[in-house]
Scaffold this motif. Sequence first.
Motif, mmCIF file in Angstrom:
data_model
loop_
_atom_site.group_PDB
_atom_site.id
_atom_site.type_symbol
_atom_site.label_atom_id
_atom_site.label_comp_id
_atom_site.label_asym_id
_atom_site.label_seq_id
_atom_site.Cartn_x
_atom_site.Cartn_y
_atom_site.Cartn_z
ATOM 1 N N SER A 22 0.685 -1.394 0.258
ATOM 2 C CA SER A 22 -0.140 0.420 -0.337
ATOM 3 C C SER A 22 0.747 1.016 0.083
ATOM 4 O O SER A 22 0.415 2.620 -0.368
ATOM 5 C CB SER A 22 -0.535 0.478 1.600
ATOM 6 N N CYS A 23 2.026 1.348 0.407
ATOM 7 C CA CYS A 23 2.671 2.122 0.305
ATOM 8 C C CYS A 23 3.349 2.286 -0.858
ATOM 9 O O CYS A 23 4.246 3.040 -1.049
ATOM 10 C CB CYS A 23 4.051 2.373 1.310
ATOM 11 N N CYS A 24 3.791 1.349 -1.358
ATOM 12 C CA CYS A 24 4.238 1.083 -2.732
ATOM 13 C C CYS A 24 3.059 2.012 -4.157
ATOM 14 O O CYS A 24 3.566 2.205 -5.188
ATOM 15 C CB CYS A 24 4.556 0.540 -3.208
ATOM 16 N N VAL A 25 2.476 1.770 -4.123
ATOM 17 C CA VAL A 25 0.973 2.450 -5.284
ATOM 18 C C VAL A 25 0.514 3.976 -4.951
ATOM 19 O O VAL A 25 0.472 4.394 -3.850
ATOM 20 C CB VAL A 25 0.316 1.231 -4.682
ATOM 21 N N ARG A 30 -6.587 2.369 -4.401
ATOM 22 C CA ARG A 30 -5.317 1.288 -4.236
ATOM 23 C C ARG A 30 -5.152 0.754 -2.368
ATOM 24 O O ARG A 30 -4.842 -0.518 -2.129
ATOM 25 C CB ARG A 30 -4.191 0.827 -5.252
ATOM 26 N N VAL A 31 -4.251 1.949 -2.699
ATOM 27 C CA VAL A 31 -4.589 1.712 -0.868
ATOM 28 C C VAL A 31 -4.708 1.722 -0.029
ATOM 29 O O VAL A 31 -4.637 0.402 0.950
ATOM 30 C CB VAL A 31 -3.272 3.424 -0.561
ATOM 31 N N PHE A 32 -6.472 1.620 -0.400
ATOM 32 C CA PHE A 32 -7.056 1.836 1.596
ATOM 33 C C PHE A 32 -7.716 0.193 0.847
ATOM 34 O O PHE A 32 -7.580 -0.383 2.006
ATOM 35 C CB PHE A 32 -8.191 2.768 0.670
#
Length: 174
Positions: A22-25, A30-32
């Motif tokens: 989630s830190c890379c998108v 998409r993070v959530f």
Amino acid sequence: MTTNLIIGNSISFVAALFMAASCCVNDRHRVFLLQAVECALLCVASIFFGSWSGITTLALSATRNYLVSKDKFNQNLMVLFLVLVVVFGVWANNRGLIGLIPVVATVEYTICCHYVKEIKAVKCSIFVNTFLWVFYSFAIMDFSTGFTDATVLIIDAVSLARLRAGEKKQAAEE
């Protein structure tokens, strides 16, 4: 007890991979969504740690994050989630003051998911939330989450420091 700790930490490690992803998108949705999966996995891991307040707050967090990922998290849902987190988190607490940490962390992040939009405030919210989860994770012997979140805490602190330095530089140039 040892078998439960191994299983719980193994599941937490897989959850940490979703947090890292989630830190890379760069797409908010998409993070959530990835954080929803992370919370769902941590909810399962909490069964093995015997943390009932963790189970309830993480199940609600997974649902909240899914709703945020679909742009369906409005003020009414925020209030509903706050009430549910406090009522079920306190009701399910079997760890005394330590068991209230997931409740406090989830309330803080739920409010911020709805209200906080400015990047510096978001990073401060993540810092506070992660700090609470680091303390809680080590207290229940969830070492995978504790070490992962401690790393996130350091990264967030560095990011905040860089943000502040950039603001000072910009102010000096003006």
